[in-house]
Design a protein around this motif. Structure first.
Motif, PDB file in Angstrom:
ATOM      1  N   ILE A 126       4.658 -29.988  20.412  1.00 31.66           N
ATOM      2  CA  ILE A 126       5.872 -29.753  19.510  1.00 31.66           C
ATOM      3  C   ILE A 126       6.759 -31.077  19.527  1.00 31.66           C
ATOM      4  CG2 ILE A 126       8.058 -28.365  19.106  1.00 31.66           C
ATOM      5  CD1 ILE A 126       6.494 -26.103  20.282  1.00 31.66           C
ATOM      6  N   LEU A 127       7.091 -31.832  20.396  1.00 33.30           N
ATOM      7  CA  LEU A 127       7.782 -32.750  20.261  1.00 33.30           C
ATOM      8  C   LEU A 127       7.207 -34.077  19.542  1.00 33.30           C
ATOM      9  CD1 LEU A 127       9.271 -32.999  24.002  1.00 33.30           C
ATOM     10  CD2 LEU A 127      10.563 -32.577  22.044  1.00 33.30           C
ATOM     11  N   ARG A 128       5.838 -34.128  19.824  1.00 34.61           N
ATOM     12  CA  ARG A 128       4.999 -35.228  19.146  1.00 34.61           C
ATOM     13  C   ARG A 128       4.713 -35.124  17.799  1.00 34.61           C
ATOM     14  NH1 ARG A 128       1.307 -34.745  22.363  1.00 34.61           N
ATOM     15  NH2 ARG A 128      -0.368 -33.967  20.973  1.00 34.61           N
TER      16      ARG A 128
ATOM     17  N   ALA B  70       5.357 -23.573  14.869  1.00 38.58           N
ATOM     18  CA  ALA B  70       4.461 -24.218  15.774  1.00 38.58           C
ATOM     19  C   ALA B  70       4.030 -23.454  17.107  1.00 38.58           C
ATOM     20  CB  ALA B  70       5.093 -25.898  15.962  1.00 38.58           C
ATOM     21  N   ALA B  71       5.272 -22.731  17.599  1.00 37.56           N
ATOM     22  CA  ALA B  71       4.803 -22.226  18.828  1.00 37.56           C
ATOM     23  C   ALA B  71       3.995 -20.927  18.454  1.00 37.56           C
ATOM     24  CB  ALA B  71       6.239 -21.647  19.273  1.00 37.56           C
ATOM     25  N   LEU B  72       3.983 -20.360  17.418  1.00 33.66           N
ATOM     26  CA  LEU B  72       3.034 -19.254  17.020  1.00 33.66           C
ATOM     27  C   LEU B  72       1.699 -19.767  16.987  1.00 33.66           C
ATOM     28  CD1 LEU B  72       5.170 -17.112  14.710  1.00 33.66           C
ATOM     29  CD2 LEU B  72       4.639 -16.546  16.924  1.00 33.66           C
ATOM     30  N   ASP B  73       1.460 -20.855  16.496  1.00 39.04           N
ATOM     31  CA  ASP B  73       0.185 -21.524  16.477  1.00 39.04           C
ATOM     32  C   ASP B  73      -0.266 -21.995  17.728  1.00 39.04           C
ATOM     33  OD1 ASP B  73      -0.031 -21.244  13.716  1.00 39.04           O
ATOM     34  OD2 ASP B  73       1.030 -23.041  13.241  1.00 39.04           O
TER      35      ASP B  73
ATOM     36  N   VAL C 100      14.736 -23.942  12.551  1.00 38.31           N
ATOM     37  CA  VAL C 100      14.228 -23.470  13.678  1.00 38.31           C
ATOM     38  C   VAL C 100      12.820 -22.822  13.403  1.00 38.31           C
ATOM     39  CG1 VAL C 100      14.727 -21.635  15.694  1.00 38.31           C
ATOM     40  CG2 VAL C 100      16.498 -22.784  14.438  1.00 38.31           C
ATOM     41  N   GLU C 101      12.764 -22.366  12.203  1.00 39.33           N
ATOM     42  CA  GLU C 101      11.286 -21.715  11.531  1.00 39.33           C
ATOM     43  C   GLU C 101      10.299 -22.479  11.882  1.00 39.33           C
ATOM     44  OE1 GLU C 101      14.036 -22.149  10.048  1.00 39.33           O
ATOM     45  OE2 GLU C 101      15.037 -19.907   9.708  1.00 39.33           O
TER      46      GLU C 101
END
Length: 284
Positions: A192-194, A182-185, A176-177
Motif C-alpha cells: 500500500i505504501l509503495r 487496496a486492502a480488500l484486494d 480512505v476509499e
C-alpha cells in the motif's frame, strides 16, 4: 439567421494589474540580495570593498579562481561532497522513517494522535546551542568527532519532526476509499505504501524532501563544532574566507554563489512538485 456569437474579452481590472506589479516588485526585492551577491563575486577585492559600491566596476573571475584554490591550493570539492553526502543520506532516512509514521498518524486510528504530533514538535523547541555540549561530549566519547556519519544522524533527528508533520498533512488528504480498496484486494502495508501512498503523495514527498535537504545543506553550527579537516561541510568551508587578515568580500560572495547552486538546482528541478505539495489540501 442569427449572427455567430463573438467572445468578448474583458479588460483586466486595474486591481489585478496593481497586484501583478506588486508581485513583481516583491520578487525583485527578495532577489536583490542574491543579485548583489553574484555581482560582487564578479568584482575584484578592491572594487568589492568600495563604499559607495562601484556598480560599473570591471568584471573578473578572480573570486571564483580563489574559491577553487588557484593560489591557496585548498580544494572545495571534499567539503561539497561531505555536504551532499550528509544532506542526501539524511533526507532519504528521514523519508523512510517519516512516511510510515505519518501514515499511522493520518490513516490508522492512533489514540491521542495530536499529543504524538505535539511531542514531535516539542523536540524543535529546544535551542540547538543548548544541546551542543552534551552532543559534543557524547560524540567525543564514541569517537565520532570529525565523522560525516555523525552529521547524518544529527540531521536526521533534526528534520524528522518537521517531515512527520508535513507528511501527516499530505497523507490526511488521501481518500480512505483508495486505501480500503487496496486492502480488500489483499495488498499488505508495504505494498500500500509503495503502490498507493507514494504515487498519490509524490508532490508532498518532493516538498518534504526538498525542505529537509535545504535545512541539512544550510546547517553550520553542528558542522562547525563537531567536524574538522575530514568531515567539514560546504558552509564550514565558506567561513575559511574570513581570516585574521580581513574579510575577502569578493571571494566570500563567489563561494556563497557556488555553494547555493545545488539548492537552487534542486528547487528548480522540483518546483512543480514543490508548489503542488505545499498547496496540497489548501483548496477543498
Amino acid at each position: 439567421m442569427t449572427a455567430p456569437a463573438v467572445a468578448v474579452r474583458r479588460p483586466r481590472s486595474r486591481g489585478g494589474a496593481l497586484l501583478g506589479l506588486l508581485a513583481w516588485l516583491l520578487g525583485l526585492l527578495f532577489f536583490a540580495p542574491v543579485g548583489w551577491m553574484v555581482l560582487t563575486s564578479l568584482h575584484s577585492e578592491a572594487d568589492a570593498a568600495r563604499n559607495p559600491p562601484a556598480f560599473t566596476a570591471p568584471l573578473t573571475l578572480d573570486g571564483y579562481r580563489e574559491f577553487f584554490g588557484a593560489s591557496s591550493g585548498a580544494s572545495p570539492w571534499p567539503p561539497m561532497l561531505n555536504s551532499v553526502t550528509a544532506s542526501v543520506v539524511s533526507t532519504l532516512i528521514v523519508l523512510a522513517l517519516a512516511i510510515p509514521a505519518a501514515y499511522a498518524l493520518a490513516v490508522k486510528p492512533v489514540r491521542k494522535w495530536t499529543d504524538v504530533l505535539f511531542f514531535f514538535l516539542s523536540t524543535k523547541m529546544l535551542p540547538v546551542v543548548a544541546a551542543l555540549l552534551p552532543i559534543y561530549l557524547i560524540a567525543q566519547t564514541a569517537g565520532l568527532l570529525d565523522n560525516i556519519w555523525l552529521l547524518v544522524i544529527l540531521y536526521t533527528s533534526m528534520n524528522l519532526p518537521i517531515a512527520v508533520w508535513m507528511m501527516r498533512s499530505f497523507l490526511a488528504e488521501v481518500p480512505v476509499e483508495i486505501l480500503e480498496a487496496a486492502a480488500l484486494d489483499g495488498a499488505r502495508l508495504p505494498a500500500i505504501l509503495r503502490r498507493v501512498i507514494l504515487p498519490v503523495t509524490a508532490p508532498g514527498i518532493a516538498a518534504t524532501a526538498l525542505i529537509c535537504f535545504i535545512f541539512s545543506w544550510n546547517e553550520m553550527l553542528f558542522a562547525r563544532v563537531l567536524t574538522g579537516v575530514v568531515a567539514g561541510t560546504a558552509p564550514v568551508f565558506l567561513t575559511s574566507f574570513v581570516t585574521s587578515q580581513g574579510l575577502f568580500l569578493a571571494q566570500v560572495c563567489a563561494a556563497a554563489t557556488v555553494i547555493s547552486l545545488p539548492v537552487l538546482a534542486a528547487g528548480f528541478a522540483a518546483q512543480d512538485k514543490l508548489v503542488q505539495g505545499l498547496s496540497l489540501g489548501a483548496v477543498k
